[in-house]
Design a protein around this motif. Structure first.
Motif, PDB file in Angstrom:
ATOM      1  N   GLU A 227       0.817  -1.166  -0.051  1.00  0.00           N
ATOM      2  CA  GLU A 227       0.041   0.164   0.204  1.00  0.00           C
ATOM      3  C   GLU A 227       0.938   1.453   0.072  1.00  0.00           C
ATOM      4  O   GLU A 227       0.576   2.217  -0.557  1.00  0.00           O
ATOM      5  N   VAL A 228       1.931   1.258   0.871  1.00  0.00           N
ATOM      6  CA  VAL A 228       2.906   2.272   0.869  1.00  0.00           C
ATOM      7  C   VAL A 228       3.555   2.518  -0.689  1.00  0.00           C
ATOM      8  O   VAL A 228       3.677   3.517  -1.073  1.00  0.00           O
ATOM      9  N   ALA A 229       4.102   1.360  -1.099  1.00  0.00           N
ATOM     10  CA  ALA A 229       4.685   1.334  -2.442  1.00  0.00           C
ATOM     11  C   ALA A 229       3.859   1.893  -3.479  1.00  0.00           C
ATOM     12  O   ALA A 229       4.408   2.661  -4.515  1.00  0.00           O
ATOM     13  N   ALA A 230       2.608   1.679  -3.356  1.00  0.00           N
ATOM     14  CA  ALA A 230       1.614   2.262  -4.465  1.00  0.00           C
ATOM     15  C   ALA A 230       1.311   3.799  -4.165  1.00  0.00           C
ATOM     16  O   ALA A 230       0.738   4.230  -5.297  1.00  0.00           O
ATOM     17  N   GLY A 231       1.964   4.270  -3.142  1.00  0.00           N
ATOM     18  CA  GLY A 231       1.792   5.889  -3.088  1.00  0.00           C
ATOM     19  C   GLY A 231       1.307   6.395  -1.985  1.00  0.00           C
ATOM     20  O   GLY A 231       1.153   7.663  -1.562  1.00  0.00           O
ATOM     21  N   ASP A 232       0.685   5.859  -1.215  1.00  0.00           N
ATOM     22  CA  ASP A 232      -0.080   6.131   0.074  1.00  0.00           C
ATOM     23  C   ASP A 232       1.265   6.126   1.075  1.00  0.00           C
ATOM     24  O   ASP A 232       1.365   5.512   2.223  1.00  0.00           O
ATOM     25  N   TYR A 233       2.124   7.238   0.929  1.00  0.00           N
ATOM     26  CA  TYR A 233       3.055   7.431   2.067  1.00  0.00           C
ATOM     27  C   TYR A 233       2.537   7.768   3.311  1.00  0.00           C
ATOM     28  O   TYR A 233       3.629   7.787   4.403  1.00  0.00           O
ATOM     29  N   GLN A 234       1.731   8.077   3.677  1.00  0.00           N
ATOM     30  CA  GLN A 234       0.905   8.589   4.987  1.00  0.00           C
ATOM     31  C   GLN A 234       0.288   7.265   5.904  1.00  0.00           C
ATOM     32  O   GLN A 234      -0.009   7.545   6.830  1.00  0.00           O
TER      33      GLN A 234
END
Length: 608
Positions: A227-234
């Motif tokens: 999920e973080v790698a997909a762009g959700d860095y928060q």
């Protein structure tokens, strides 16, 4: 579950499980080793003792039967030769009995049965065999046969029974050993089955533990990382499972926070890198343009300087012709200096112009026959060679891909240098040869001149580099620089062979055509297949497949290229016979003195 709550780590749980399994497997291994040792001991006993005992027991019965047969035969025939089985049986009985006693020393029943059989055999010989032998020898066969009664036969039957008891005792010990082997073998099988069950149970527990403590927590952690790698860095990453995985989740979350923080800096750095790349691209284009302008400047400068220099040289020569002898000696000397300087400047500019044109004005690569090129070289250098009484020879040369004018210029420079740098009072000899090395033609121009010191081997290929004063050897010092540039333009390399004992050998390489390489490989394979053999059947081959030729050797082909070489002027109707021509030349400045003075006026030339 209670163990996990007390804080047992994954490593601790795995180590505990492995320790329990290890202790069980080690105990089973020790038990298996002990049982296997017993099984091996029982097997050794069966193979090395009870088995041979049965054979020896049968052998004992056989030698006793031989004794009885020998006695009967002697009693019937009265011939001493018939006693041979008896005497041989007595000797063999002692040997067999000793062997049985040695093998059966750990079996009391066998030892007792052997003693009984030996005692009965000794009694039979004392009471029956020896009297029959003595009576037959003294009183005849009838008297000897009379002593072989039913009682005597019954006595020998008792010996047979005793030997049978011995065999029975041996068989009993053998059966006991076989049962021991079977029992220990079964025990080994049971222990192996137990070990396999322990391994299966341990593996099952390990798989269940991995599923519960490793796979599930890692799967959840991986999903959050995706999920973080997909762009959700928060997205906050939370861990589960053993303490190591929870700490790993915390570390990954810290890394996520740092990545999110550094992302803006990375974007700014990317913009900066793109700007730097654009500047580097501009500088590369500027450098390319500058190099092109420099080449154009060298060409234009050398070309445009021709006209004023030609004018200076022409008027200096007019002064020299018109006022020679009218002024004082010093004025004539000054005018000669001016004429010489203008002429040398013209030669320098012409050479610089030729150097700048190499690789700029190209006609494209074609197949060039170097034999035809050498004919042109011989023609162009003939005046200079005639003046120096030089001899030029070459072996059969290959066909290569290149530009014929440049290759002609290359070989003209090499031959001219060889003639120019000659030894006093020694007629120059120049030889050009070629050989195929891997996928390249190595071409050598060798002479018997003054040679080159090894420390100057690389220096001579530098433009305008001279090793001698201009009044000792004429020239501008650019000839070998042109040679180097032409060779490198054709994809080769050039060097000086410093191992020559006399003269100079300049070698350079040119890429060979693929068909020549394949032809050379096929010729080598055919030569190996048809090579003669020595007396011991081994194939005789040379240590080198090339011929070494010196500048004064007769023509020899280093590697076959085309047909066999034929000397020029010797083949009927082929090639012109080279005659004498006057001195002078385009590429070679003869030393001071009028033409024809100090020379034979002839040119020696051979084509190998």
């Amino acid at each position: 579950m209670n163990t996990y709550r007390r804080g047992w780590t994954l490593r601790r749980r795995v180590l505990a499980l492995l320790a329990v399994v290890g202790v069980l497997l080690v105990g089973l291994a020790v038990a298996e080793a002990a049982v296997a040792a017993k099984n091996r001991a029982y097997t050794d006993t069966l193979l090395t003792r009870t088995g041979p005992l049965r054979v020896q027991g049968q052998e004992l019965l056989n030698v006793l039967l031989d004794q009885e047969t020998g006695v009967r035969g002697y009693a019937v025939s009265g011939n001493r030769a018939d006693l041979a089985p008896y005497e041989q049986g007595v000797r063999q009985e002692r040997d067999v009995a000793a062997t049985i006693a040695d093998l059966g020393r750990n079996y009391p029943a066998i030892v007792d049965a052997l003693r009984t059989a030996q005692q009965q055999a000794a009694d039979w010989r004392r009471t029956v065999a020896e009297p029959v032998i003595a009576t037959t020898g003294s009183s005849g066969t009838a008297a000897g046969q009379a002593l072989i009664t039913a009682q005597a036969r019954q006595q020998f039957d008792q010996i047979r029974a005793s030997v049978g008891d011995l065999q029975t005792a041996i068989l009993a010990e053998r059966e006991r050993g076989a049962r021991d082997i079977e029992r220990t073998g079964n025990m080994l099988v049971v222990l192996l089955i137990v070990a396999a069950v322990v391994v299966v149970i341990a593996g099952t527990l390990m798989l269940l533990s991995l599923e519960r403590m490793v796979i599930r927590p890692l799967t959840g952690l991986a999903q959050q990382v995706r999920e973080v790698a997909a762009g959700d860095y928060q997205h906050h990453i939370a861990g589960s499972g053993p303490p190591e995985f929870r700490r790993l989740a915390d570390d990954v979350d810290v890394m996520r926070q740092k990545i999110a923080k550094d992302l803006a800096e990375v974007r700014a750095a990317r913009e900066n890198i793109e700007w730097v790349n654009s500047q580097l691209q501009k500088q590369a284009e500027e450098l390319t343009r500058s190099n092109r302008d420099l080449e154009q400047f060298a060409y234009v400068a050398s070309h445009d300087l021709q006209e004023p220099l030609r004018k200076v040289a022409s008027f200096c020569q007019l002064l020299q012709r018109r006022y020679a002898g009218q002024l004082d000696e010093r004025a004539d000397q000054y005018i000669a200096f001016a004429v010489d300087g203008a002429q040398r400047m013209q030669r320098l500019i012409n050479d610089l112009l030729a150097f700048s044109r190499i690789g700029r004005l190209t006609t494209g690569f074609v197949d060039v026959d170097l034999n035809r090129v050498m004919a042109d070289v011989a023609s162009q250098t003939e005046p200079g060679r005639q003046y120096a009484d030089a001899e030029l020879t070459w072996s059969e040369l290959p066909v290569i891909r290149g530009e014929e004018p440049l290759l002609t210029n290359l070989l003209v420079n090499l031959v001219s240098n060889s003639v120019k740098f000659r030894r006093p009072d020694v007629p120059p000899k120049v030889r050009v040869s070629a050989r195929l090395v891997d996928a390249e033609w190595e071409i050598t121009c060798q002479d018997n001149g003054i040679g080159i010191e090894p420390e100057f081997a690389d220096k001579i290929f530098v433009i305008f580099q001279r090793l001698h004063a201009k009044d000792a050897y004429p020239g501008t010092g650019i000839g070998l620089a042109i040679v180097k540039k032409i060779v490198e333009y054709h994809g080769g390399r050039v060097w000086v062979d410093t191992d020559q004992a006399e003269g100079t050998a300049i070698r350079f390489t040119l890429p060979a055509r693929p068909e020549d390489v394949e032809a050379a490989k096929a010729a080598a394979a055919t030569a190996d297949a048809t090579a003669p053999t020595d007396g011991d059947g081994t194939t005789t081959t040379g240590t080198d497949d090339t011929a070494t030729t010196g500048p004064d050797d007769t023509a020899t082909t280093d590697r076959p290229v085309g047909e066999s070489p034929v000397p020029v002027g010797e083949a009927a109707g082929d090639g012109p016979t080279v005659g004498r021509q006057p001195a002078g030349g385009q590429h070679e400045d003869p030393p001071g003195g009028p033409p024809g003075q100090g020379t034979t006026g002839g040119t020696k030339e051979r084509v190998g």
